[in-house]
Design a protein around this motif. Structure first.
Motif, PDB file in Angstrom:
ATOM      1  N   HIS A  30       0.855  -1.186   0.000  1.00  0.00           N
ATOM      2  CA  HIS A  30       0.000   0.000   0.000  1.00  0.00           C
ATOM      3  C   HIS A  30       0.892   1.239   0.000  1.00  0.00           C
ATOM      4  O   HIS A  30       1.962   1.232   0.606  1.00  0.00           O
ATOM      5  CB  HIS A  30      -0.865   0.060   1.261  1.00  0.00           C
ATOM      6  CG  HIS A  30      -1.772  -1.105   1.462  1.00  0.00           C
ATOM      7  ND1 HIS A  30      -1.321  -2.358   1.817  1.00  0.00           N
ATOM      8  CD2 HIS A  30      -3.116  -1.198   1.380  1.00  0.00           C
ATOM      9  CE1 HIS A  30      -2.352  -3.170   1.943  1.00  0.00           C
ATOM     10  NE2 HIS A  30      -3.458  -2.498   1.672  1.00  0.00           N
ATOM     11  N   ALA A  32       0.395   5.849  -0.315  1.00  0.00           N
ATOM     12  CA  ALA A  32      -0.418   7.032  -0.620  1.00  0.00           C
ATOM     13  C   ALA A  32       0.437   8.270  -0.427  1.00  0.00           C
ATOM     14  O   ALA A  32       1.388   8.272   0.364  1.00  0.00           O
ATOM     15  CB  ALA A  32      -1.652   7.091   0.262  1.00  0.00           C
ATOM     16  N   GLU A  52      -3.580  -8.926   8.603  1.00  0.00           N
ATOM     17  CA  GLU A  52      -4.169  -7.778   9.306  1.00  0.00           C
ATOM     18  C   GLU A  52      -3.121  -7.006  10.109  1.00  0.00           C
ATOM     19  O   GLU A  52      -3.466  -6.229  10.986  1.00  0.00           O
ATOM     20  CB  GLU A  52      -5.276  -8.266  10.248  1.00  0.00           C
ATOM     21  CG  GLU A  52      -6.547  -8.663   9.534  1.00  0.00           C
ATOM     22  CD  GLU A  52      -7.227  -7.480   8.843  1.00  0.00           C
ATOM     23  OE1 GLU A  52      -7.450  -6.438   9.490  1.00  0.00           O
ATOM     24  OE2 GLU A  52      -7.526  -7.595   7.632  1.00  0.00           O
ATOM     25  N   ASP A  84      -6.546  -2.678  12.954  1.00  0.00           N
ATOM     26  CA  ASP A  84      -7.493  -2.116  13.914  1.00  0.00           C
ATOM     27  C   ASP A  84      -6.769  -1.241  14.941  1.00  0.00           C
ATOM     28  O   ASP A  84      -7.226  -0.139  15.245  1.00  0.00           O
ATOM     29  CB  ASP A  84      -8.278  -3.227  14.622  1.00  0.00           C
ATOM     30  CG  ASP A  84      -9.261  -2.660  15.631  1.00  0.00           C
ATOM     31  OD1 ASP A  84     -10.173  -1.913  15.204  1.00  0.00           O
ATOM     32  OD2 ASP A  84      -9.101  -2.925  16.842  1.00  0.00           O
ATOM     33  N   ARG A  87      -5.728   2.032  13.254  1.00  0.00           N
ATOM     34  CA  ARG A  87      -6.862   2.945  13.053  1.00  0.00           C
ATOM     35  C   ARG A  87      -7.272   3.599  14.369  1.00  0.00           C
ATOM     36  O   ARG A  87      -7.610   4.788  14.409  1.00  0.00           O
ATOM     37  CB  ARG A  87      -8.032   2.194  12.428  1.00  0.00           C
ATOM     38  CG  ARG A  87      -7.819   1.879  10.961  1.00  0.00           C
ATOM     39  CD  ARG A  87      -9.033   1.192  10.340  1.00  0.00           C
ATOM     40  NE  ARG A  87      -8.820   0.936   8.938  1.00  0.00           N
ATOM     41  CZ  ARG A  87      -8.632  -0.270   8.411  1.00  0.00           C
ATOM     42  NH1 ARG A  87      -8.623  -1.353   9.190  1.00  0.00           N
ATOM     43  NH2 ARG A  87      -8.438  -0.413   7.114  1.00  0.00           N
ATOM     44  N   HIS A 137      -3.236  11.128   7.605  1.00  0.00           N
ATOM     45  CA  HIS A 137      -4.261  11.061   6.555  1.00  0.00           C
ATOM     46  C   HIS A 137      -3.734  10.282   5.347  1.00  0.00           C
ATOM     47  O   HIS A 137      -4.486   9.538   4.714  1.00  0.00           O
ATOM     48  CB  HIS A 137      -4.715  12.464   6.158  1.00  0.00           C
ATOM     49  CG  HIS A 137      -5.598  13.115   7.175  1.00  0.00           C
ATOM     50  ND1 HIS A 137      -6.846  12.653   7.487  1.00  0.00           N
ATOM     51  CD2 HIS A 137      -5.384  14.193   7.969  1.00  0.00           C
ATOM     52  CE1 HIS A 137      -7.387  13.407   8.416  1.00  0.00           C
ATOM     53  NE2 HIS A 137      -6.515  14.351   8.734  1.00  0.00           N
ATOM     54  N   GLU A 140      -4.019   6.657   6.285  1.00  0.00           N
ATOM     55  CA  GLU A 140      -5.408   6.224   6.152  1.00  0.00           C
ATOM     56  C   GLU A 140      -5.781   6.017   4.677  1.00  0.00           C
ATOM     57  O   GLU A 140      -6.441   5.033   4.320  1.00  0.00           O
ATOM     58  CB  GLU A 140      -6.332   7.262   6.800  1.00  0.00           C
ATOM     59  CG  GLU A 140      -7.771   6.847   6.869  1.00  0.00           C
ATOM     60  CD  GLU A 140      -8.622   7.876   7.565  1.00  0.00           C
ATOM     61  OE1 GLU A 140      -9.380   7.481   8.462  1.00  0.00           O
ATOM     62  OE2 GLU A 140      -8.530   9.076   7.215  1.00  0.00           O
ATOM     63  N   ALA A 141      -5.345   6.929   3.817  1.00  0.00           N
ATOM     64  CA  ALA A 141      -5.611   6.807   2.378  1.00  0.00           C
ATOM     65  C   ALA A 141      -4.925   5.560   1.804  1.00  0.00           C
ATOM     66  O   ALA A 141      -5.482   4.887   0.928  1.00  0.00           O
ATOM     67  CB  ALA A 141      -5.131   8.061   1.638  1.00  0.00           C
ATOM     68  N   LEU A 143      -4.444   2.759   3.248  1.00  0.00           N
ATOM     69  CA  LEU A 143      -5.226   1.575   3.623  1.00  0.00           C
ATOM     70  C   LEU A 143      -6.467   1.409   2.759  1.00  0.00           C
ATOM     71  O   LEU A 143      -6.949   0.297   2.566  1.00  0.00           O
ATOM     72  CB  LEU A 143      -5.621   1.625   5.095  1.00  0.00           C
ATOM     73  CG  LEU A 143      -4.488   1.469   6.094  1.00  0.00           C
ATOM     74  CD1 LEU A 143      -5.039   1.528   7.506  1.00  0.00           C
ATOM     75  CD2 LEU A 143      -3.724   0.175   5.862  1.00  0.00           C
ATOM     76  N   LYS A 144      -6.980   2.509   2.227  1.00  0.00           N
ATOM     77  CA  LYS A 144      -8.187   2.446   1.401  1.00  0.00           C
ATOM     78  C   LYS A 144      -7.824   2.071  -0.012  1.00  0.00           C
ATOM     79  O   LYS A 144      -8.545   1.622  -0.792  1.00  0.00           O
ATOM     80  CB  LYS A 144      -8.920   3.777   1.439  1.00  0.00           C
ATOM     81  CG  LYS A 144      -9.514   4.051   2.810  1.00  0.00           C
ATOM     82  CD  LYS A 144     -10.197   5.397   2.826  1.00  0.00           C
ATOM     83  CE  LYS A 144     -10.758   5.652   4.229  1.00  0.00           C
ATOM     84  NZ  LYS A 144     -11.354   6.956   4.358  1.00  0.00           N
TER      85      LYS A 144
END
Length: 144
Positions: A30, A32, A52, A84, A87, A137, A140-141, A143-144
């Protein structure tokens, strides 16, 4: 004795000048990029996620001492965490720097929350909050 504010400033300056995990990960699962157009800070967050769990995390970019220190501290606390847990740490950190109400976290994450504490002083300077939250941020991006 050094007061807490001085200690926090020293931690931010140390991470700003000598960031940890400042490199591109080869073959990330990942990634971003984040950009704060108000000040020009840029960051790329690289992740290797295994199931995970965050097996590895790093960053590259350029920005102010707060942005760089936040990126450096973030990579240190997120490495080895479950998605988890990561986050939840982000939510806790975001609440603390924006003046929100942080949620109760398990004892296992308390040391990580304390390691991020030097950055919470930015809440007194709203324009600097974006500097501190930029890498989070981007994480977080990623992970999406």
């Amino acid at each position: 004795m050094m007061d807490l504010r001085e200690l926090y400033q020293d931690i931010i300056l140390d991470h700003g000048r000598h960031p940890r995990n400042f490199h591109a990960l080869p073959h990330p699962t990942h990634l971003a990029r984040g950009h704060n157009p108000l000040c020009g800070d840029r960051v790329t967050v690289y992740l290797k996620v295994d199931g995970e769990r965050i097996a590895d995390v790093s960053f590259e970019g350029r920005g102010c001492a707060i942005s760089t220190a936040s990126s450096s501290l973030m990579t240190e606390v997120l490495k080895g965490k479950t998605l988890d847990e990561a986050r939840r740490l982000f939510a806790q950190f975001h609440a603390k720097v924006t003046g929100g109400t942080p949620e109760e976290l398990p004892e296992a994450l308390q040391d990580d929350v304390e390691r991020l504490e030097p950055l919470t002083g930015v809440r007194a300077y709203p324009v600097r909050v974006k500097c501190a939250t930029l890498p989070w941020h981007a994480f977080e991006a990623a992970l999406k």
